[in-house]
Motif scaffolding. Structure first.
Motif, PDB file in Angstrom:
ATOM      1  N   GLY A   1     -45.086 -38.062 -22.787  1.00  0.00           N
ATOM      2  CA  GLY A   1     -44.754 -38.362 -21.402  1.00  0.00           C
ATOM      3  C   GLY A   1     -43.787 -37.327 -20.858  1.00  0.00           C
ATOM      4  N   LEU A   2     -43.650 -37.290 -19.539  1.00  0.00           N
ATOM      5  CA  LEU A   2     -42.803 -36.309 -18.872  1.00  0.00           C
ATOM      6  C   LEU A   2     -41.920 -36.994 -17.845  1.00  0.00           C
ATOM      7  CD1 LEU A   2     -42.266 -33.178 -18.470  1.00  0.00           C
ATOM      8  CD2 LEU A   2     -43.848 -33.363 -16.517  1.00  0.00           C
ATOM      9  N   SER A   3     -40.649 -36.577 -17.774  1.00  0.00           N
ATOM     10  CA  SER A   3     -39.760 -37.075 -16.735  1.00  0.00           C
ATOM     11  C   SER A   3     -40.074 -36.417 -15.400  1.00  0.00           C
ATOM     12  CB  SER A   3     -38.297 -36.809 -17.109  1.00  0.00           C
ATOM     13  OG  SER A   3     -37.807 -37.812 -17.960  1.00  0.00           O
ATOM     14  N   LEU A   4     -39.998 -37.210 -14.347  1.00  0.00           N
ATOM     15  CA  LEU A   4     -40.267 -36.715 -12.996  1.00  0.00           C
ATOM     16  C   LEU A   4     -39.029 -36.057 -12.393  1.00  0.00           C
ATOM     17  CD1 LEU A   4     -42.266 -39.822 -11.769  1.00  0.00           C
ATOM     18  CD2 LEU A   4     -43.189 -37.509 -12.035  1.00  0.00           C
ATOM     19  N   PRO A   5     -39.219 -35.169 -11.408  1.00  0.00           N
ATOM     20  CA  PRO A   5     -38.085 -34.457 -10.811  1.00  0.00           C
ATOM     21  C   PRO A   5     -37.296 -35.343  -9.846  1.00  0.00           C
ATOM     22  CG  PRO A   5     -40.126 -33.786  -9.756  1.00  0.00           C
ATOM     23  CD  PRO A   5     -40.511 -34.688 -10.884  1.00  0.00           C
ATOM     24  N   GLN A   6     -36.070 -35.674 -10.220  1.00  0.00           N
ATOM     25  CA  GLN A   6     -35.213 -36.519  -9.379  1.00  0.00           C
ATOM     26  C   GLN A   6     -33.928 -35.827  -8.941  1.00  0.00           C
ATOM     27  OE1 GLN A   6     -35.633 -39.820 -12.576  1.00  0.00           O
ATOM     28  NE2 GLN A   6     -34.822 -40.874 -10.795  1.00  0.00           N
ATOM     29  N   MET A   7     -33.625 -34.671  -9.521  1.00  0.00           N
ATOM     30  CA  MET A   7     -32.324 -34.049  -9.320  1.00  0.00           C
ATOM     31  C   MET A   7     -32.272 -33.229  -8.034  1.00  0.00           C
ATOM     32  SD  MET A   7     -31.612 -33.004 -13.281  1.00  0.00           S
ATOM     33  CE  MET A   7     -31.517 -34.274 -14.548  1.00  0.00           C
ATOM     34  N   ARG A   8     -31.099 -32.730  -7.712  1.00  0.00           N
ATOM     35  CA  ARG A   8     -30.867 -32.191  -6.367  1.00  0.00           C
ATOM     36  C   ARG A   8     -31.552 -30.860  -6.103  1.00  0.00           C
ATOM     37  NH1 ARG A   8     -24.667 -30.052  -5.840  1.00  0.00           N
ATOM     38  NH2 ARG A   8     -24.509 -28.855  -7.763  1.00  0.00           N
ATOM     39  N   GLN A   9     -32.058 -30.178  -7.155  1.00  0.00           N
ATOM     40  CA  GLN A   9     -32.769 -28.923  -6.896  1.00  0.00           C
ATOM     41  C   GLN A   9     -34.201 -29.155  -6.416  1.00  0.00           C
ATOM     42  OE1 GLN A   9     -32.021 -30.142  -9.957  1.00  0.00           O
ATOM     43  NE2 GLN A   9     -33.030 -29.015 -11.619  1.00  0.00           N
ATOM     44  N   TYR A  10     -34.623 -30.418  -6.370  1.00  0.00           N
ATOM     45  CA  TYR A  10     -36.013 -30.715  -6.011  1.00  0.00           C
ATOM     46  C   TYR A  10     -36.112 -31.348  -4.624  1.00  0.00           C
ATOM     47  CZ  TYR A  10     -36.571 -30.107 -11.046  1.00  0.00           C
ATOM     48  OH  TYR A  10     -36.549 -29.605 -12.323  1.00  0.00           O
ATOM     49  N   ASP A  11     -37.252 -31.107  -3.972  1.00  0.00           N
ATOM     50  CA  ASP A  11     -37.616 -31.785  -2.737  1.00  0.00           C
ATOM     51  C   ASP A  11     -38.420 -33.017  -3.148  1.00  0.00           C
ATOM     52  OD1 ASP A  11     -39.264 -32.648  -0.515  1.00  0.00           O
ATOM     53  OD2 ASP A  11     -38.780 -30.777   0.499  1.00  0.00           O
ATOM     54  N   ILE A  12     -37.801 -34.180  -3.099  1.00  0.00           N
ATOM     55  CA  ILE A  12     -38.372 -35.368  -3.719  1.00  0.00           C
ATOM     56  C   ILE A  12     -39.740 -35.720  -3.140  1.00  0.00           C
ATOM     57  CG2 ILE A  12     -37.994 -37.802  -4.226  1.00  0.00           C
ATOM     58  CD1 ILE A  12     -36.105 -35.803  -5.666  1.00  0.00           C
ATOM     59  N   GLY A  13     -39.841 -35.744  -1.812  1.00  0.00           N
ATOM     60  CA  GLY A  13     -41.096 -36.147  -1.186  1.00  0.00           C
ATOM     61  C   GLY A  13     -42.254 -35.225  -1.498  1.00  0.00           C
ATOM     62  N   ARG A  14     -41.973 -33.949  -1.651  1.00  0.00           N
ATOM     63  CA  ARG A  14     -43.023 -32.972  -1.954  1.00  0.00           C
ATOM     64  C   ARG A  14     -43.225 -32.811  -3.456  1.00  0.00           C
ATOM     65  NH1 ARG A  14     -40.870 -27.451  -0.566  1.00  0.00           N
ATOM     66  NH2 ARG A  14     -39.935 -27.720  -2.628  1.00  0.00           N
ATOM     67  N   ASP A  15     -42.113 -32.705  -4.214  1.00  0.00           N
ATOM     68  CA  ASP A  15     -42.203 -32.299  -5.611  1.00  0.00           C
ATOM     69  C   ASP A  15     -42.610 -33.422  -6.551  1.00  0.00           C
ATOM     70  OD1 ASP A  15     -41.475 -29.791  -4.793  1.00  0.00           O
ATOM     71  OD2 ASP A  15     -39.377 -29.956  -5.417  1.00  0.00           O
ATOM     72  N   VAL A  16     -42.210 -34.656  -6.263  1.00  0.00           N
ATOM     73  CA  VAL A  16     -42.580 -35.752  -7.171  1.00  0.00           C
ATOM     74  C   VAL A  16     -44.096 -35.921  -7.244  1.00  0.00           C
ATOM     75  CG1 VAL A  16     -42.468 -38.237  -7.570  1.00  0.00           C
ATOM     76  CG2 VAL A  16     -40.384 -36.961  -7.038  1.00  0.00           C
ATOM     77  N   PRO A  17     -44.812 -36.053  -6.111  1.00  0.00           N
ATOM     78  CA  PRO A  17     -46.272 -36.160  -6.223  1.00  0.00           C
ATOM     79  C   PRO A  17     -46.910 -34.927  -6.859  1.00  0.00           C
ATOM     80  CG  PRO A  17     -45.521 -36.850  -4.046  1.00  0.00           C
ATOM     81  CD  PRO A  17     -44.352 -36.217  -4.718  1.00  0.00           C
ATOM     82  N   ASP A  18     -46.388 -33.759  -6.535  1.00  0.00           N
ATOM     83  CA  ASP A  18     -46.944 -32.511  -7.056  1.00  0.00           C
ATOM     84  C   ASP A  18     -46.801 -32.444  -8.575  1.00  0.00           C
ATOM     85  OD1 ASP A  18     -48.019 -29.922  -7.076  1.00  0.00           O
ATOM     86  OD2 ASP A  18     -46.057 -28.990  -6.802  1.00  0.00           O
ATOM     87  N   VAL A  19     -45.606 -32.707  -9.080  1.00  0.00           N
ATOM     88  CA  VAL A  19     -45.370 -32.658 -10.528  1.00  0.00           C
ATOM     89  C   VAL A  19     -46.136 -33.777 -11.228  1.00  0.00           C
ATOM     90  CG1 VAL A  19     -43.612 -32.922 -12.326  1.00  0.00           C
ATOM     91  CG2 VAL A  19     -43.141 -31.488 -10.317  1.00  0.00           C
ATOM     92  N   ALA A  20     -46.182 -34.953 -10.613  1.00  0.00           N
ATOM     93  CA  ALA A  20     -46.905 -36.073 -11.226  1.00  0.00           C
ATOM     94  C   ALA A  20     -48.381 -35.739 -11.410  1.00  0.00           C
ATOM     95  CB  ALA A  20     -46.733 -37.329 -10.375  1.00  0.00           C
ATOM     96  N   ARG A  21     -49.006 -35.198 -10.371  1.00  0.00           N
ATOM     97  CA  ARG A  21     -50.438 -34.828 -10.468  1.00  0.00           C
ATOM     98  C   ARG A  21     -50.641 -33.757 -11.533  1.00  0.00           C
ATOM     99  NH1 ARG A  21     -50.460 -35.679  -4.680  1.00  0.00           N
ATOM    100  NH2 ARG A  21     -49.629 -33.568  -4.404  1.00  0.00           N
ATOM    101  N   ALA A  22     -49.782 -32.742 -11.521  1.00  0.00           N
ATOM    102  CA  ALA A  22     -49.923 -31.644 -12.487  1.00  0.00           C
ATOM    103  C   ALA A  22     -49.744 -32.147 -13.918  1.00  0.00           C
ATOM    104  CB  ALA A  22     -48.910 -30.545 -12.168  1.00  0.00           C
TER     105      ALA A  22
END
Length: 309
Positions: free
Chosen positions: A6-27
């Motif tokens: 499994g992989l942890s999703l991007p939650q930290m301040r260097q990420y754009d949550i609305g854009r990066d969470v779905p993107d990383v999750a799909r990848a």
């Protein structure tokens, strides 16, 4: 059969949550990761009432300055994926009203088709407790006990009814129900917490701090389960916090999962040999942005499989 990763999703301040969470999750799902995970930090005290993990003098990492809400993050990931399970590692139980958290997890599980895994803990930050806890720090174990009981009740058949120290539910219809029974996992680092796990939870969620120590704890937990007459097997997800340095780390003080991708993969293999079911790999603190996180996640996944994980 290969161990689940499994992989942890991007939650930290260097990420754009609305854009990066779905993107990383799909990848991550496309790469082969079978689960996606979030953690919980609600504030960054300055100065802190205590050190990191309650250890005096140990400073809080800078990336804790902004951590996106775990359940909002999982909801974004749920909408962007189809198969990956959606886990919390962990929610700090006493920061949540038991009934409300039970309903939220049930709705997320129903919406995602039965993919939620509820990792719950008691937390350690006095500052977080002062800001948001439903009961004092000294009562954290009792709060977790009640939260587990409330979840089991709310997720079960109607009419739902419960009477506890924090929660009273008059006989009621409470929906939606989870798609299937949501597994509850606990870190369980103390003898009392291990008894709670064996008696009330579905599984164990330790942190990888060395394969030998992990093997000893795993054996002790299974022995305790046998002593207490537990019939169901203890599910297991190992949490791995990496420190990716790009090149191989050659210092004598190397910690597990510190160094190059190859070194991380070697440590994953050593821990996989202990016999747990799944490893959750947290890489988000090592990446500067989502593109780097996706690349690193793909590299680690390939290296782990190549190493025999």
């Amino acid at each position: 059969m290969a161990m689940r990763l499994g992989l942890s999703l991007p939650q930290m301040r260097q990420y754009d949550i609305g854009r990066d969470v779905p993107d990383v999750a799909r990848a991550a799902e496309q790469t082969g990761y079978e689960s996606l995970w979030v953690f919980e930090r609600i504030l960054f005290p300055e100065p802190a009432a205590q050190g990191l993990y309650g250890i005096p003098g140990l400073t809080w990492p800078d990336h804790y300055r902004s951590v996106a809400d775990p359940l909002v993050t999982l909801t974004l990931a749920a909408a962007a994926t189809e198969r990956a399970r959606l886990g919390t590692s962990v929610l700090v139980a006493p920061l949540h009203l038991p009934f409300q958290l039970a309903r939220t997890l049930a709705s997320l599980d129903a919406a995602s088709g039965g993919r939620v895994v509820a990792g719950l803990g008691t937390g350690w930050s006095l500052d977080e407790y002062a800001a948001a806890a439903v009961a004092p720090f000294a009562q954290r174990g009792k709060v977790l006990d009640e939260l587990i009981d409330v979840c089991r009740t709310v997720w079960g058949p109607d009419p739902v009814a419960y009477k506890g120290s924090l929660t009273t539910i008059a006989p009621s219809v409470v929906g939606p129900k989870p798609k299937r029974p949501i597994p509850i996992l606990l870190p369980a680092t103390s003898p009392r917490a291990r008894r709670r796990l064996v008696d009330k939870a579905d599984g164990w969620m330790p942190v990888g701090m060395g394969a030998e120590a992990l093997a000893t704890q795993w054996e002790q937990l299974r022995e305790l389960a046998a002593e207490r007459g537990r019939k169901e097997p203890v599910q297991s997800v190992l949490r791995v916090n990496t420190r990716h340095t790009g090149t191989a780390y050659t210092g004598p003080d190397r910690s597990p999962f510190q160094g190059s991708v190859e070194q991380i993969a070697e440590d994953l293999f050593a821990h996989a040999e202990v016999g747990l079911e799944e490893i959750l790999i947290d890489l988000q603190g090592d990446a500067r942005d989502a593109e780097e996180l996706k690349d690193l996640a793909a590299e680690v996944y390939a290296a782990a499989r190549e190493a025999g994980v």
